[in-house]
Write a protein that holds these residues in place. Structure first.
Motif, mmCIF file in Angstrom:
data_model
loop_
_atom_site.group_PDB
_atom_site.id
_atom_site.type_symbol
_atom_site.label_atom_id
_atom_site.label_comp_id
_atom_site.label_asym_id
_atom_site.label_seq_id
_atom_site.Cartn_x
_atom_site.Cartn_y
_atom_site.Cartn_z
ATOM 1 N N GLY A 29 5.953 0.055 -3.543
ATOM 2 C CA GLY A 29 4.862 -0.892 -3.341
ATOM 3 C C GLY A 29 5.153 -2.294 -3.818
ATOM 4 O O GLY A 29 4.223 -3.038 -4.115
ATOM 5 N N GLN A 30 6.396 -2.690 -3.887
ATOM 6 C CA GLN A 30 6.737 -4.024 -4.357
ATOM 7 C C GLN A 30 6.295 -5.113 -3.397
ATOM 8 O O GLN A 30 6.104 -6.250 -3.803
ATOM 9 C CB GLN A 30 8.248 -4.130 -4.571
ATOM 10 C CG GLN A 30 8.779 -3.227 -5.647
ATOM 11 C CD GLN A 30 8.327 -3.657 -7.022
ATOM 12 O OE1 GLN A 30 8.281 -4.841 -7.303
ATOM 13 N NE2 GLN A 30 7.985 -2.704 -7.850
ATOM 14 N N TYR A 31 6.127 -4.794 -2.139
ATOM 15 C CA TYR A 31 5.802 -5.803 -1.129
ATOM 16 C C TYR A 31 4.373 -5.704 -0.621
ATOM 17 O O TYR A 31 4.049 -6.292 0.397
ATOM 18 C CB TYR A 31 6.762 -5.662 0.059
ATOM 19 C CG TYR A 31 8.199 -5.819 -0.329
ATOM 20 C CD1 TYR A 31 8.712 -7.044 -0.690
ATOM 21 C CD2 TYR A 31 9.049 -4.725 -0.327
ATOM 22 C CE1 TYR A 31 10.026 -7.187 -1.046
ATOM 23 C CE2 TYR A 31 10.374 -4.864 -0.686
ATOM 24 C CZ TYR A 31 10.856 -6.096 -1.045
ATOM 25 O OH TYR A 31 12.153 -6.241 -1.405
ATOM 26 N N GLU A 32 3.505 -5.013 -1.327
ATOM 27 C CA GLU A 32 2.149 -4.820 -0.833
ATOM 28 C C GLU A 32 1.247 -6.029 -1.062
ATOM 29 O O GLU A 32 0.419 -6.350 -0.229
ATOM 30 C CB GLU A 32 1.536 -3.578 -1.467
ATOM 31 C CG GLU A 32 2.119 -2.306 -0.903
ATOM 32 C CD GLU A 32 1.407 -1.074 -1.399
ATOM 33 O OE1 GLU A 32 0.339 -1.216 -2.011
ATOM 34 O OE2 GLU A 32 1.937 0.013 -1.170
ATOM 35 N N ASP A 33 1.380 -6.710 -2.191
ATOM 36 C CA ASP A 33 0.503 -7.837 -2.503
ATOM 37 C C ASP A 33 1.335 -9.110 -2.552
ATOM 38 O O ASP A 33 1.698 -9.599 -3.610
ATOM 39 C CB ASP A 33 -0.193 -7.602 -3.835
ATOM 40 C CG ASP A 33 -1.218 -8.669 -4.139
ATOM 41 O OD1 ASP A 33 -1.645 -9.349 -3.200
ATOM 42 O OD2 ASP A 33 -1.586 -8.821 -5.306
ATOM 43 N N LEU A 34 1.626 -9.678 -1.391
ATOM 44 C CA LEU A 34 2.466 -10.866 -1.336
ATOM 45 C C LEU A 34 1.711 -12.128 -1.737
ATOM 46 O O LEU A 34 2.295 -13.064 -2.258
ATOM 47 C CB LEU A 34 3.045 -11.031 0.066
ATOM 48 C CG LEU A 34 3.992 -9.929 0.513
ATOM 49 C CD1 LEU A 34 4.443 -10.167 1.936
ATOM 50 C CD2 LEU A 34 5.187 -9.845 -0.408
ATOM 51 N N GLU A 35 0.415 -12.171 -1.510
ATOM 52 C CA GLU A 35 -0.357 -13.362 -1.837
ATOM 53 C C GLU A 35 -0.860 -13.350 -3.270
ATOM 54 O O GLU A 35 -1.251 -14.387 -3.796
ATOM 55 C CB GLU A 35 -1.529 -13.500 -0.878
ATOM 56 C CG GLU A 35 -1.101 -13.799 0.541
ATOM 57 C CD GLU A 35 -2.288 -13.943 1.463
ATOM 58 O OE1 GLU A 35 -3.422 -13.972 0.964
ATOM 59 O OE2 GLU A 35 -2.073 -14.019 2.674
ATOM 60 N N GLY A 36 -0.860 -12.217 -3.915
ATOM 61 C CA GLY A 36 -1.383 -12.131 -5.279
ATOM 62 C C GLY A 36 -0.591 -12.962 -6.263
ATOM 63 O O GLY A 36 -1.160 -13.658 -7.109
ATOM 64 N N ALA A 37 0.717 -12.928 -6.175
ATOM 65 C CA ALA A 37 1.539 -13.711 -7.093
ATOM 66 C C ALA A 37 1.374 -15.198 -6.843
ATOM 67 O O ALA A 37 1.390 -16.000 -7.777
ATOM 68 C CB ALA A 37 2.997 -13.310 -6.946
#
Length: 64
Positions: A29-37
């Motif tokens: 799941g490393q690429y699930e929340d791209l906008e969160g960072a």
């Protein structure tokens, strides 16, 4: 030409390790929340914590 006997398996094994690392990161799941960072850097949590600490402190001698 004899060096290819060593370099070819090394290159293939490094490529395989890279593929395995990519698939592992995809499954974990490393690429699930791209906008969160990107949005997390705009958050002012540290400023809110400092303001909360200052609110707990007395402002003048009469508050003591």
């Amino acid at each position: 030409m004899n060096v290819l006997i060593y370099l070819l398996p090394i290159a293939l094994s490094l490529g395989l390790m890279g593929l395995i690392a990519f698939l592992w990161s995809l499954r974990s799941g490393q690429y699930e929340d791209l906008e969160g960072a990107a949005l997390r850097i705009l958050d002012d949590d540290d400023l809110r914590d400092e303001n909360a600490d200052e609110a707990d402190k007395p402002r003048n001698r009469d508050d003591l």
